[in-house]
Design an enzyme around this catalytic site. Structure first.
Site, PDB file in Angstrom:
ATOM      1  N   ASP A 154      -8.074  -4.483  -3.293  1.00 29.86           N
ATOM      2  CA  ASP A 154      -7.584  -3.043  -3.369  1.00 29.86           C
ATOM      3  C   ASP A 154      -6.170  -2.792  -3.431  1.00 29.86           C
ATOM      4  OD1 ASP A 154      -7.233  -0.281  -2.707  1.00 29.86           O
ATOM      5  OD2 ASP A 154      -9.070  -0.136  -1.374  1.00 29.86           O
ATOM      6  N   HIS A 212      -7.547  -1.520   4.426  1.00 35.07           N
ATOM      7  CA  HIS A 212      -8.767  -1.321   5.144  1.00 35.07           C
ATOM      8  C   HIS A 212      -9.786  -2.270   5.186  1.00 35.07           C
ATOM      9  CE1 HIS A 212      -6.936   2.405   3.211  1.00 35.07           C
ATOM     10  NE2 HIS A 212      -7.130   2.686   4.119  1.00 35.07           N
ATOM     11  N   GLU A 219      -9.202   0.905  -6.982  1.00 33.23           N
ATOM     12  CA  GLU A 219      -8.435   2.324  -6.493  1.00 33.23           C
ATOM     13  C   GLU A 219      -7.313   2.509  -7.158  1.00 33.23           C
ATOM     14  OE1 GLU A 219      -9.813   4.127  -4.499  1.00 33.23           O
ATOM     15  OE2 GLU A 219     -11.231   2.997  -3.126  1.00 33.23           O
ATOM     16  N   HIS A 243     -13.549   1.644  -4.202  1.00 38.00           N
ATOM     17  CA  HIS A 243     -13.754   0.398  -3.546  1.00 38.00           C
ATOM     18  C   HIS A 243     -15.589   0.348  -3.420  1.00 38.00           C
ATOM     19  CE1 HIS A 243     -11.752  -3.193  -1.500  1.00 38.00           C
ATOM     20  NE2 HIS A 243     -13.042  -3.502  -2.538  1.00 38.00           N
ATOM     21  N   ASP A 256      -6.904  -5.904   1.220  1.00 45.65           N
ATOM     22  CA  ASP A 256      -7.024  -4.394   1.428  1.00 45.65           C
ATOM     23  C   ASP A 256      -6.254  -4.060   2.666  1.00 45.65           C
ATOM     24  OD1 ASP A 256      -8.203  -1.915   1.427  1.00 45.65           O
ATOM     25  OD2 ASP A 256     -10.227  -2.477   0.906  1.00 45.65           O
ATOM     26  N   ASP A 314     -12.965  -1.547   5.418  1.00 47.85           N
ATOM     27  CA  ASP A 314     -14.292  -0.997   4.551  1.00 47.85           C
ATOM     28  C   ASP A 314     -15.716  -1.553   5.200  1.00 47.85           C
ATOM     29  OD1 ASP A 314     -12.499  -0.052   2.579  1.00 47.85           O
ATOM     30  OD2 ASP A 314     -12.642  -1.363   1.164  1.00 47.85           O
ATOM     31  N   HIS A 360     -16.803   4.441  -0.091  1.00 45.06           N
ATOM     32  CA  HIS A 360     -15.704   3.496  -0.585  1.00 45.06           C
ATOM     33  C   HIS A 360     -15.266   2.886   0.800  1.00 45.06           C
ATOM     34  CE1 HIS A 360     -11.527   5.737  -0.496  1.00 45.06           C
ATOM     35  NE2 HIS A 360     -12.461   6.066   0.598  1.00 45.06           N
ATOM     36  N   ASP A 415      -4.531  -0.496  -2.499  1.00 46.64           N
ATOM     37  CA  ASP A 415      -3.725   0.017  -1.227  1.00 46.64           C
ATOM     38  C   ASP A 415      -3.573  -0.974  -0.243  1.00 46.64           C
ATOM     39  OD1 ASP A 415      -6.110  -0.400   0.482  1.00 46.64           O
ATOM     40  OD2 ASP A 415      -6.664   1.496   0.123  1.00 46.64           O
TER      41      ASP A 415
END
Length: 301
Positions: free
Chosen positions: A228, A126, A273, A101, A124, A128, A141, A230
C-alpha cells in the site's frame, strides 16, 4: 535466454473506501512507464487490462450492517480471483495494480489455492484487520487481511469457495503506524508479526527485512507482497487516500524491495491505493513504478 513473464492486472476499484479517484490508480501506474521499465529488465510483459468494476447506486452503499458496497466488492473480488488464478496457471508472475486495498481479497483468493503455506508481506501504514464490528468507517479496504484470515462477512471470506487464504503465523506487517483497537486485539490474539515504525526506526530497514525474510522463508512455499503506497511517508507518496505522517522513506522502501529481490521469495505482488486526484504530478505512481524496478532486479551498477 527465456524471458520471465509478468502478467499485469489492473483493478480500478474505489468502492472499498470513501475518497474517490483511486480507481484511476492502474492508469496512473501505466502512465508512469511501468511496462517499459520492466521490459528493460528482460521481462516479457503481458498487460491483461483492467477488471470491470460495477457502478452501484448510492442506495447500495450499505448492503449489510456496517459494510459499504459489500455486493459490489464481493463481485469484483470473484472476478479478480479468477483472473489471478488464470495467470498463475499460465506460469506467469501476477502483478496487480489498484485501486483501493480491498482488492487484496480477490488477489489472495486467486493465489493461495496454489500454495500449501502462502506467506504475506503487508507493507502498509494500517493493519487492514478490521471487521464490520470493529471498523469505525465500514470501509472494506480496512478489512482485507482479516478477511483473508477467514474473519469477516461470509460473502467476503468465501471468495473462490474456500477459507482461510492465509495463516496468521505466515503474515508479516511492515510499516504499521495507525492501528484501531480491534486490530490491536486481533494482532495479539493471533500472534501476527508486526514491524511498526518504532521497530524500523530502532532496528533499521535492513534488519527488519532480513528478519521478515528469515521468518517466512523456512515455512512458506510462496510469498505475496501487498504494498500500500500509504506505507510510505506522504512527503514521498502524497497521492493516497489515508496518508499517515511518519512513514517509511522512499530510500528505505527501495532497500526493502532490493532485499526482497535478493531473497527470491516473492511469487506475486500488488501495488495499491495510488490516487492521482490527490497526487502531485503523478509522483506517487512514479514512486510505485520505481519500487517495482527494485523488486524485479533493477541495479545501479
Amino acid at each position: 535466454m527465456v524471458k520471465k513473464q509478468i502478467s499485469i492486472i489492473g483493478v480500478p476499484m474505489d468502492l472499498g473506501q470513501s475518497r474517490r479517484g483511486v480507481d484511476m490508480g492502474p492508469s496512473a501506474i501505466r502512465y508512469a512507464g511501468v511496462v517499459e521499465r520492466l521490459e528493460k529488465l528482460n521481462y516479457e510483459i503481458h498487460d491483461m487490462g483492467d477488471i470491470e468494476i460495477g457502478r452501484p447506486s448510492k442506495d447500495e452503499e450499505v448492503n449489510d450492517g456496517n459494510l459499504k458496497y459489500l455486493r459490489a466488492v464481493s463481485e469484483a473480488s470473484d472476478k479478480l480471483a479468477l483472473e489471478v488464478n488464470r495467470v498463475i496457471e499460465s506460469k506467469s508472475f501476477p502483478l496487480i495494480f489498484g485501486g483501493d486495498h480491498s482488492i487484496a481479497i480477490g488477489t489472495l483468493a486467486g493465489i493461495s489455492k496454489h500454495y500449501k503455506n502462502l506467506g504475506v508481506i503487508w507493507y502498509d501504514a494500517h493493519g487492514d484487520l478490521n471487521t464490520s464490528e470493529t471498523s469505525p468507517s465500514g470501509n472494506i479496504h480496512g478489512m482485507p487481511l482479516a478477511v483473508s484470515l477467514g474473519i469477516g462477512h461470509p460473502a467476503l471470506i468465501n471468495i473462490a469457495g474456500y477459507s482461510p487464504k492465509v495463516r496468521p503465523e505466515n503474515i508479516v506487517i511492515i510499516g504499521a503506524r495507525s492501528l484501531d483497537e480491534g486490530e490491536r486485539v486481533l494482532i495479539r490474539e493471533k500472534g501476527i508479526k508486526v514491524y511498526t515504525m518504532h521497530e524500523i526506526d530502532r532496528l533499521g530497514m535492513t534488519k527488519v527485512m532480513e528478519e521478515a525474510v528469515s521468518y517466512l522463508k523456512s515455512k512458506t512455499d510462496g510469498v505475496h507482497l501487498s504494498l500500500d503506497l500509504d506505507g510510505i511517508d506522504p512527503s514521498d507518496a502524497p497521492g493516497v487516500g489515508t496518508p499517515v505522517l511518519g512513514g517509511i522513506s522512499y530510500r528505505e522502501s527501495h532497500l526493502a524491495m532490493e532485499i526482497l529481490e535478493e531473497s527470491n521469495i516473492i511469487t506475486s505482488a500488488e501495488f495499491v491505493e495510488v490516487n492521482p486526484i490527490l497526487d502531485e504530478r503523478n509522483k506517487t505512481a512514479t514512486v510505485a513504478v520505481a519500487l517495482m524496478g527494485s523488486l524485479f532486479g533493477e541495479k545501479l551498477l
